[in-house]
Design a protein around this motif. Structure first.
Motif, PDB file in Angstrom:
ATOM      1  N   GLU A  41     -36.240 -24.710  -3.958  1.00 49.54           N
ATOM      2  CA  GLU A  41     -37.042 -23.691  -4.642  1.00 49.54           C
ATOM      3  C   GLU A  41     -36.560 -23.491  -6.081  1.00 49.54           C
ATOM      4  O   GLU A  41     -37.374 -23.423  -7.014  1.00 49.54           O
ATOM      5  CB  GLU A  41     -36.995 -22.367  -3.870  1.00 49.54           C
ATOM      6  N   MET A  42     -35.257 -23.392  -6.257  1.00 48.86           N
ATOM      7  CA  MET A  42     -34.716 -23.261  -7.605  1.00 48.86           C
ATOM      8  C   MET A  42     -35.018 -24.528  -8.411  1.00 48.86           C
ATOM      9  O   MET A  42     -35.365 -24.462  -9.594  1.00 48.86           O
ATOM     10  CB  MET A  42     -33.218 -23.014  -7.562  1.00 48.86           C
ATOM     11  N   GLY A  43     -34.899 -25.681  -7.763  1.00 42.74           N
ATOM     12  CA  GLY A  43     -35.191 -26.938  -8.444  1.00 42.74           C
ATOM     13  C   GLY A  43     -36.629 -27.006  -8.927  1.00 42.74           C
ATOM     14  O   GLY A  43     -36.907 -27.450 -10.047  1.00 42.74           O
ATOM     15  N   LYS A  44     -37.551 -26.556  -8.087  1.00 39.76           N
ATOM     16  CA  LYS A  44     -38.974 -26.568  -8.481  1.00 39.76           C
ATOM     17  C   LYS A  44     -39.228 -25.571  -9.604  1.00 39.76           C
ATOM     18  O   LYS A  44     -40.054 -25.826 -10.490  1.00 39.76           O
ATOM     19  CB  LYS A  44     -39.837 -26.242  -7.266  1.00 39.76           C
ATOM     20  N   TRP A  45     -38.521 -24.436  -9.576  1.00 42.67           N
ATOM     21  CA  TRP A  45     -38.678 -23.458 -10.659  1.00 42.67           C
ATOM     22  C   TRP A  45     -38.223 -24.070 -11.985  1.00 42.67           C
ATOM     23  O   TRP A  45     -38.902 -23.921 -13.010  1.00 42.67           O
ATOM     24  CB  TRP A  45     -37.859 -22.209 -10.355  1.00 42.67           C
ATOM     25  N   ILE A  46     -37.079 -24.792 -11.963  1.00 45.94           N
ATOM     26  CA  ILE A  46     -36.587 -25.448 -13.180  1.00 45.94           C
ATOM     27  C   ILE A  46     -37.589 -26.500 -13.645  1.00 45.94           C
ATOM     28  O   ILE A  46     -37.857 -26.630 -14.844  1.00 45.94           O
ATOM     29  CB  ILE A  46     -35.209 -26.078 -12.923  1.00 45.94           C
ATOM     30  N   HIS A  47     -38.167 -27.229 -12.694  1.00 48.82           N
ATOM     31  CA  HIS A  47     -39.173 -28.235 -13.046  1.00 48.82           C
ATOM     32  C   HIS A  47     -40.340 -27.592 -13.781  1.00 48.82           C
ATOM     33  O   HIS A  47     -40.834 -28.107 -14.794  1.00 48.82           O
ATOM     34  CB  HIS A  47     -39.669 -28.938 -11.772  1.00 48.82           C
ATOM     35  N   GLY A  48     -40.778 -26.426 -13.282  1.00 48.06           N
ATOM     36  CA  GLY A  48     -41.881 -25.733 -13.941  1.00 48.06           C
ATOM     37  C   GLY A  48     -41.553 -25.331 -15.369  1.00 48.06           C
ATOM     38  O   GLY A  48     -42.388 -25.407 -16.266  1.00 48.06           O
TER      39      GLY A  48
ATOM     40  N   ILE B 121     -35.636 -36.217 -10.636  1.00 50.63           N
ATOM     41  CA  ILE B 121     -35.842 -37.204  -9.566  1.00 50.63           C
ATOM     42  C   ILE B 121     -34.684 -37.159  -8.585  1.00 50.63           C
ATOM     43  O   ILE B 121     -34.879 -37.162  -7.362  1.00 50.63           O
ATOM     44  CB  ILE B 121     -35.991 -38.620 -10.170  1.00 50.63           C
ATOM     45  N   ASP B 122     -33.475 -37.116  -9.122  1.00 50.41           N
ATOM     46  CA  ASP B 122     -32.284 -37.051  -8.277  1.00 50.41           C
ATOM     47  C   ASP B 122     -32.317 -35.811  -7.395  1.00 50.41           C
ATOM     48  O   ASP B 122     -31.992 -35.875  -6.202  1.00 50.41           O
ATOM     49  CB  ASP B 122     -31.038 -37.055  -9.166  1.00 50.41           C
ATOM     50  N   MET B 123     -32.715 -34.680  -7.979  1.00 46.11           N
ATOM     51  CA  MET B 123     -32.773 -33.432  -7.214  1.00 46.11           C
ATOM     52  C   MET B 123     -33.806 -33.530  -6.092  1.00 46.11           C
ATOM     53  O   MET B 123     -33.515 -33.208  -4.925  1.00 46.11           O
ATOM     54  CB  MET B 123     -33.101 -32.270  -8.152  1.00 46.11           C
ATOM     55  N   TYR B 124     -35.007 -33.995  -6.423  1.00 41.86           N
ATOM     56  CA  TYR B 124     -36.068 -34.058  -5.410  1.00 41.86           C
ATOM     57  C   TYR B 124     -35.693 -35.010  -4.274  1.00 41.86           C
ATOM     58  O   TYR B 124     -35.880 -34.688  -3.091  1.00 41.86           O
ATOM     59  CB  TYR B 124     -37.377 -34.506  -6.053  1.00 41.86           C
ATOM     60  N   THR B 125     -35.180 -36.188  -4.617  1.00 34.96           N
ATOM     61  CA  THR B 125     -34.885 -37.169  -3.562  1.00 34.96           C
ATOM     62  C   THR B 125     -33.723 -36.718  -2.688  1.00 34.96           C
ATOM     63  O   THR B 125     -33.739 -36.924  -1.476  1.00 34.96           O
ATOM     64  CB  THR B 125     -34.575 -38.547  -4.172  1.00 34.96           C
ATOM     65  N   LYS B 126     -32.711 -36.068  -3.273  1.00 31.02           N
ATOM     66  CA  LYS B 126     -31.594 -35.576  -2.465  1.00 31.02           C
ATOM     67  C   LYS B 126     -32.012 -34.407  -1.577  1.00 31.02           C
ATOM     68  O   LYS B 126     -31.385 -34.156  -0.549  1.00 31.02           O
ATOM     69  CB  LYS B 126     -30.427 -35.162  -3.360  1.00 31.02           C
ATOM     70  N   CYS B 127     -33.063 -33.716  -1.974  1.00 35.13           N
ATOM     71  CA  CYS B 127     -33.593 -32.621  -1.154  1.00 35.13           C
ATOM     72  C   CYS B 127     -34.649 -33.118  -0.166  1.00 35.13           C
ATOM     73  O   CYS B 127     -35.307 -32.309   0.504  1.00 35.13           O
ATOM     74  CB  CYS B 127     -34.194 -31.527  -2.043  1.00 35.13           C
ATOM     75  N   GLY B 128     -34.838 -34.427  -0.094  1.00 32.74           N
ATOM     76  CA  GLY B 128     -35.785 -34.998   0.861  1.00 32.74           C
ATOM     77  C   GLY B 128     -37.228 -34.985   0.402  1.00 32.74           C
ATOM     78  O   GLY B 128     -38.140 -35.284   1.189  1.00 32.74           O
TER      79      GLY B 128
ATOM     80  N   ASN C 241     -32.414 -46.066 -10.959  1.00 31.33           N
ATOM     81  CA  ASN C 241     -31.350 -45.892  -9.970  1.00 31.33           C
ATOM     82  C   ASN C 241     -31.573 -44.645  -9.129  1.00 31.33           C
ATOM     83  O   ASN C 241     -31.322 -44.649  -7.914  1.00 31.33           O
ATOM     84  CB  ASN C 241     -29.984 -45.796 -10.657  1.00 31.33           C
ATOM     85  N   ALA C 242     -32.030 -43.563  -9.776  1.00 35.60           N
ATOM     86  CA  ALA C 242     -32.264 -42.315  -9.041  1.00 35.60           C
ATOM     87  C   ALA C 242     -33.320 -42.515  -7.957  1.00 35.60           C
ATOM     88  O   ALA C 242     -33.191 -42.002  -6.840  1.00 35.60           O
ATOM     89  CB  ALA C 242     -32.684 -41.210 -10.011  1.00 35.60           C
ATOM     90  N   VAL C 243     -34.357 -43.279  -8.278  1.00 36.31           N
ATOM     91  CA  VAL C 243     -35.414 -43.553  -7.300  1.00 36.31           C
ATOM     92  C   VAL C 243     -34.874 -44.404  -6.154  1.00 36.31           C
ATOM     93  O   VAL C 243     -35.068 -44.092  -4.967  1.00 36.31           O
ATOM     94  CB  VAL C 243     -36.609 -44.260  -7.979  1.00 36.31           C
TER      95      VAL C 243
ATOM     96  N   LEU D  17     -41.041 -39.256  -6.984  1.00 36.64           N
ATOM     97  CA  LEU D  17     -41.832 -40.369  -7.522  1.00 36.64           C
ATOM     98  C   LEU D  17     -42.903 -39.861  -8.483  1.00 36.64           C
ATOM     99  O   LEU D  17     -43.230 -40.530  -9.474  1.00 36.64           O
ATOM    100  CB  LEU D  17     -42.477 -41.154  -6.378  1.00 36.64           C
ATOM    101  N   GLY D  18     -43.415 -38.672  -8.201  1.00 33.06           N
ATOM    102  CA  GLY D  18     -44.394 -38.077  -9.110  1.00 33.06           C
ATOM    103  C   GLY D  18     -43.792 -37.835 -10.488  1.00 33.06           C
ATOM    104  O   GLY D  18     -44.439 -38.074 -11.517  1.00 33.06           O
ATOM    105  N   VAL D  19     -42.551 -37.343 -10.503  1.00 29.58           N
ATOM    106  CA  VAL D  19     -41.851 -37.159 -11.783  1.00 29.58           C
ATOM    107  C   VAL D  19     -41.665 -38.505 -12.471  1.00 29.58           C
ATOM    108  O   VAL D  19     -41.885 -38.637 -13.677  1.00 29.58           O
ATOM    109  CB  VAL D  19     -40.477 -36.473 -11.559  1.00 29.58           C
ATOM    110  N   PHE D  20     -41.283 -39.523 -11.697  1.00 30.54           N
ATOM    111  CA  PHE D  20     -41.071 -40.859 -12.273  1.00 30.54           C
ATOM    112  C   PHE D  20     -42.328 -41.343 -12.994  1.00 30.54           C
ATOM    113  O   PHE D  20     -42.268 -41.810 -14.137  1.00 30.54           O
ATOM    114  CB  PHE D  20     -40.684 -41.845 -11.166  1.00 30.54           C
ATOM    115  N   TRP D  21     -43.456 -41.261 -12.341  1.00 33.55           N
ATOM    116  CA  TRP D  21     -44.696 -41.774 -12.944  1.00 33.55           C
ATOM    117  C   TRP D  21     -45.143 -40.936 -14.134  1.00 33.55           C
ATOM    118  O   TRP D  21     -45.850 -41.447 -15.017  1.00 33.55           O
ATOM    119  CB  TRP D  21     -45.809 -41.836 -11.893  1.00 33.55           C
TER     120      TRP D  21
END
Length: 466
Positions: A232-239, A254-261, A282-284, A267-271
């Protein structure tokens, strides 16, 4: 000495020296010739020339020559010269020299200024000299720098980098003024010791204090989110970051999202990123490996190569880890073989060998893993024996399990989990006298049975390839 250097040496003035140091590429021999002329013409005390000469020495690996020149042949160099020397050595392979320069300053009654301390503290941080850093800090306060936030932040960074987070927090609370750097360093300090929830609490308090985070703060906060699973905090920072997403912040997301499952969101951030580098790829790949999507991780690795992005050591670790989790033994062998043959421009290190042991052990090829370990250019590590212990347990190979557990006890005799596993293996084989011996050994070493004995598997999952 070439013709241009000869002509210049006939009329060595400040202007000529500045032109020589700024506009000519030099060999080490030419730098020494310039140094000789500086001494002959008594130009070395000149602060502008000293600055340029130190930079030239820095780029040619001749900093020791500059150190001798300005600490033995100049009676009382200007503080600006000392600051340049401290800065240069703080970025060198011998950062501890900075402290010796500072001591020389004090002996010769050259008073440091506020530009002296940040690079000096950087050197002390790199060399983990906390006690020396505290003494320098006390001296800085004595000289009247008690309101200098840069000085406070510098010691704060030493504490954070050296893992002394309690001291870091105490100093932070005592600071008369805190800026965004102060908050960012404290967050990083908590991250360094694995206190990710505390790091995020500091991040929240920073918002309440009205301090606007910078990109370094956001990177550290995202790291805390990644390790604590605080999506939740990660998504807030993304916003917050959407309008100013650069390659470093994008990679951290990307690292945050993938480590959080949340691989798809990663991948959306990557594109969405306009610029990507090897760390982004590497993060992907690491994220997919952790998610046990081995085939997809290999696909992304192949795509990375097709796009002309050169893989690095971390890329190959992630790919081998993906092969391990997905049971892609042949693919793992092939990639490791290419790595050994120099296909990727570097040789495998101990981590790559550990990954390959894990590929074999996890797939049940235990004897092959042992043979592989015997052919390595170095001895087996704790991680490798951990792979064998976990693999032998899943395959029911009790003899190999005994070997692995015994080796782990030799390497880490204070870890009770290894004794418990060894005892359980003996029990499974009906060797009750050996069970009693293990229990006696634990008693002699004053070790108590840890209920979390399955931590071997957990720790192995964490360490096998990273």
């Amino acid at each position: 000495m070439n013709d241009r250097m000869r002509k210049a040496s006939r009329g060595f003035t400040e202007r000529v020296v500045v032109l020589l140091l700024q506009n000519f590429r030099h060999t080490q021999n030419q730098v020494r010739q310039i140094q000789a002329q500086l001494i002959l013409q008594n130009l070395h005390p000149n602060t502008r020339i000293a600055h340029l000469f130190i930079r030239t020495c820095e780029s040619h690996g001749l900093l020791d020559s500059a150190l001798v020149l300005f600490t033995t042949l100049v009676p009382a160099p200007h503080v600006y010269i000392f600051n340049n020397l401290i800065r240069a050595f703080s970025q060198s392979q011998t950062p501890h020299t900075s402290l010796a320069i500072y001591a020389h300053m004090r002996r010769n009654s050259v008073h440091p200024n506020n530009f002296t301390f940040p690079p000096l503290f950087k050197s002390l941080s790199d060399t983990r000299h906390v006690t020396h850093a505290q003494r320098v800090y006390a001296h800085a306060l004595k000289l009247g720098h008690h309101r200098d936030t840069y000085v406070h932040n510098s010691l704060l960074h030493v504490y954070a980098a050296c893992g002394h987070v309690a001291l870091c927090r105490r100093l932070f609370d005592e600071m008369p003024r805190r800026d965004v750097v102060s908050w960012s360093v404290l967050i990083a300090g908590y991250n360094n010791v694995g206190s990710y929830d505390d790091a995020l609490l500091v991040f929240e308090n920073m918002q309440y204090a009205g301090v606007v985070p910078n990109r370094v703060t956001m990177i550290n906060a995202l790291d805390a989110c990644a390790h604590s699973g605080n999506i939740e905090m990660g998504k807030w920072i993304h916003g917050v970051l959407k309008r100013e997403l650069d390659v470093v912040l994008g990679t951290a997301l990307i690292d945050m999202y993938t480590k959080c499952g949340r691989v798809e969101e990663g991948l959306g951030v990557f594109w969405s990123m306009k610029e990507k580098n090897v760390f982004t790829w590497n993060a992907v790949i690491k994220g997919l490996a952790l998610a046990k999507s081995g085939h997809e991780a290999i696909w992304w690795f192949n795509r990375m190569e097709r796009d002309g992005v050169r893989a690095d050591e971390v890329t190959l670790l992630a790919v081998l880890s993906a092969c391990s989790h997905a049971g892609l033994v042949d693919k793992g062998r092939k990639i490791f073989g290419l790595l050994v043959d120099g296909r990727y421009g570097f040789c495998p290190d101990v981590r790559h060998y550990a990954c390959m042991v894990d590929v074999l052990a996890r797939s049940g090829r235990l004897r092959e893993a042992v043979e592989f370990m015997g052919c390595m250019p170095f001895g087996p590590t704790k991680s490798m024996w951990g792979s064998l212990l976990v693999g032998s347990k899943s395959q029911g190979d009790l003899e190999l399990g005994l070997l692995a557990a015994g080796k782990l006890i030799q390497m880490e005799p204070e870890n009770t989990a290894y004794y418990v596993h060894l005892s359980n293996l003996y029990a499974a084989m009906g060797r009750w006298s050996d069970v009693e011996k293990v229990r006696g050994l634990m008693k002699d070493r004053e070790l108590t049975k840890d209920l979390g004995c399955s931590s071997v598997e957990v720790e192995h999952q964490r360490q096998a390839c990273y």
